[in-house]
Design an enzyme around this catalytic site. Structure first.
Site, PDB file in Angstrom:
ATOM      1  N   LYS A  60     -44.716  -0.345   0.736  1.00 35.52           N
ATOM      2  CA  LYS A  60     -45.009  -1.085  -0.508  1.00 35.52           C
ATOM      3  C   LYS A  60     -46.095  -2.133  -0.340  1.00 35.52           C
ATOM      4  CE  LYS A  60     -41.347  -2.422   1.814  1.00 35.52           C
ATOM      5  NZ  LYS A  60     -39.986  -2.124   2.118  1.00 35.52           N
ATOM      6  N   VAL A  72     -40.885   2.084  -3.718  1.00 32.04           N
ATOM      7  CA  VAL A  72     -40.099   1.293  -4.684  1.00 32.04           C
ATOM      8  C   VAL A  72     -38.730   1.948  -4.873  1.00 32.04           C
ATOM      9  CG1 VAL A  72     -39.976   0.357  -7.032  1.00 32.04           C
ATOM     10  CG2 VAL A  72     -42.210   0.672  -5.948  1.00 32.04           C
ATOM     11  N   GLY A  83     -30.270  -1.715   9.001  1.00 29.66           N
ATOM     12  CA  GLY A  83     -31.615  -1.157   8.818  1.00 29.66           C
ATOM     13  C   GLY A  83     -32.142  -1.329   7.404  1.00 29.66           C
ATOM     14  N   GLU A  87     -36.552  -5.913   6.345  1.00 29.31           N
ATOM     15  CA  GLU A  87     -37.870  -5.751   6.960  1.00 29.31           C
ATOM     16  C   GLU A  87     -37.821  -6.296   8.382  1.00 29.31           C
ATOM     17  OE1 GLU A  87     -40.525  -4.257   5.096  1.00 29.31           O
ATOM     18  OE2 GLU A  87     -38.684  -3.871   4.017  1.00 29.31           O
ATOM     19  N   LYS A 118     -43.273  -4.585  -4.751  1.00 25.01           N
ATOM     20  CA  LYS A 118     -42.771  -3.460  -5.549  1.00 25.01           C
ATOM     21  C   LYS A 118     -43.088  -3.669  -7.035  1.00 25.01           C
ATOM     22  CE  LYS A 118     -39.278  -2.447  -2.070  1.00 25.01           C
ATOM     23  NZ  LYS A 118     -37.971  -2.798  -1.531  1.00 25.01           N
TER      24      LYS A 118
HETATM   25  N1  HSE Z   1     -36.312  -4.288   3.106  1.00 23.02           N
HETATM   26  C1  HSE Z   1     -36.317  -3.426   1.980  1.00 23.02           C
HETATM   27  C2  HSE Z   1     -35.033  -3.675   1.181  1.00 23.02           C
HETATM   28  C3  HSE Z   1     -36.385  -1.998   2.410  1.00 23.02           C
HETATM   29  O1  HSE Z   1     -34.140  -4.347   1.695  1.00 23.02           O
HETATM   30  O2  HSE Z   1     -34.946  -3.204   0.060  1.00 23.02           O
HETATM   31  C4  HSE Z   1     -36.642  -1.017   1.311  1.00 23.02           C
HETATM   32  O3  HSE Z   1     -37.902  -1.231   0.726  1.00 23.02           O
END
Ligand code: HSE
Length: 426
Positions: free
Chosen positions: A104, A131, A186, A189, A204
């Site tokens: 993004k 997104v 996971g 970021e 986004k």
């Molecule tokens: N770090 C982002 C989130 C990952 O938590 O939505 C997906 O874009």
């Protein structure tokens, strides 16, 4: 037909994408007649335990091994961050490779350049996973809903912050503890600042603004606040008033004016967005033909995001097999619409003053400074706030700028005032 794919980056999302393909390769072949294989992987961390076997000879540390490999049709970019990801995608496109990305930040920063380069090089560029993770929102907005003009968009498009707010709301857990879990799962970021400060959501929203309204915005120019200042007390007060706090991206068109922002927001319990919890995302849109519509699904995590990445790969592979794998000229910027920054919303304001300042004094001060009070209440003083009085106000629709000016004046008028929260209301 055999389609070979090069993968740039095999971290969480790269692993999820590879796994999605391996898990369903037979089904994909049966559905499409396409034998898709990731044949080369740009990744330094060859030995990481990914939970399944990846032949070592697929790994390389030289991106040119992928860009110059004539057998590779599609390049998936999952490195993240603006650079070197953008340079790699440009290199791939110029080498006649179709490109799929979940990035993004890179797409928001270089939207026109990437789309135009794909068009000029007669290849396809797809960014569904950028997104809403596993939600096919870009496909929906650009294809199935393309007969509409969009009037409004509100979205939960960050899984990490929605997970944190949900766990704080439902189980009274602490912000820092829940953030750690979101990282382990996971969702977050590499640097979770981008999640919790709303930067990821702004990236986004910049992409959604380009798709829905043809407006190009630098993510940093979007009015934004993250969730770091949201306290358990705010969450409890919101609940007692019939709201959940969610980090929303919002955009609205009124005539030719378009407003947008990224802000923690009070969402009424009855709104479908209020029921979206944990790493789930949702995009609520209002089109002038379809009316209200909401797309819901997992917005973060290796497999949901891998699903969106591989969906793009299969779309391109199918187009290759039909010999129609090229993009049409990208939609140009809409010069008729005017971006006006953050529009007017109702707001929740929480402030404290020395206990000799009454609710009536504060209310009069707010009103004198142009704020239209819808409701107010006094908070019970806790032991650590002895000598202070806490008040909460709901203010009728006011623009971000007017509110800021009013709050500055209020702080001058009442010496002891401390404004602890200002939150938009949907
Ligand atoms: N770090 C982002 C989130 C990952 O938590 O939505 C997906 O874009």
């Amino acid at each position: 037909m055999k389609i070979n794919v090069g993968l740039l980056g095999m971290g969480n999302i790269g692993t999820g994408s590879y796994q999605t393909l391996e898990m369903n390769r037979k089904t994909i072949f049966e559905r499409t007649g396409l034998d898709i294989e990731i044949t080369r992987i740009l990744e330094r961390d060859v030995d990481r335990d990914r939970g399944f076997f990846v032949p070592k000879e697929k790994f390389t540390q030289n991106p040119d091994d992928i860009f110059s490999d004539e057998n590779i049709d599609i390049v998936i970019e999952l490195i993240g961050g603006i650079e070197p990801a953008t340079t790699f995608m440009m290199e791939a496109l110029k080498n006649g490779k179709h490109v799929v990305t979940a990035n993004k930040a890179a797409v928001a920063a270089n939207y026109d350049m990437l789309l135009e380069t794909a068009y000029e090089n007669k290849v396809m560029f797809r960014y569904e996973a950028s997104v809403g993770g596993g939600i096919p929102v870009i496909n929906a907005l650009t294809k199935a809903l393309s007969a509409n003009e969009f009037e409004e968009i509100h979205g939960i498009v960050n899984g990490t912050t929605n997970y944190i707010l949900s766990q704080m709301t439902d189980f009274g857990l602490d912000y820092a503890d829940v953030l750690k879990v979101a990282q382990e799962k996971g969702f977050a970021e590499a640097d979770p600042t981008a999640d919790v400060e709303g930067i990821d959501v702004a990236n986004k929203l910049a992409i959604l603004m380009a798709i829905c309204f043809g407006i190009r915005l630098a993510p940093m120019d979007i009015p934004r606040a993250g969730i770091t200042a949201i306290s358990k007390e705010d969450i409890d007060i919101a609940a007692s008033m019939g709201y959940k706090i969610k980090l929303l991206c919002s955009a609205k068109k009124t005539g030719n004016d378009v407003e947008c922002h990224v802000k923690p927001t009070f969402v009424p319990f009855g709104h479908p967005i209020a029921a979206v919890n944990n790493e789930f995302n949702a995009i609520f849109a209002k089109g002038n033909a379809v009316d209200d519509l909401m797309l819901y699904g997992k917005g973060a995590g290796p497999l949901p995001t891998g699903s969106a990445v591989m969906g793009d790969v299969i779309e391109i592979a199918t187009a290759i097999s039909k010999e129609v794998a090229f993009d049409l000229p990208p939609v140009k910027e809409n010069k008729e619409l005017k971006y006006i920054g953050e529009g007017a919303d109702e707001r929740y304001i929480k402030l404290s003053v020395n206990e000799d300042v009454t609710l009536g004094d504060v209310a009069a001060c707010l009103a004198n400074n142009g704020l239209d009070i819808k409701s107010c209440r006094q908070l019970c003083a806790s032991d650590d706030k002895k000598g202070r009085a806490g008040y909460v106000f709901i203010i009728n629709a006011v623009s971000g700028k007017a509110l800021e000016t009013a709050l500055e004046k209020i702080c001058k008028d009442i010496d002891s005032v401390k404004v602890s929260s200002v939150i938009n209301i949907l």
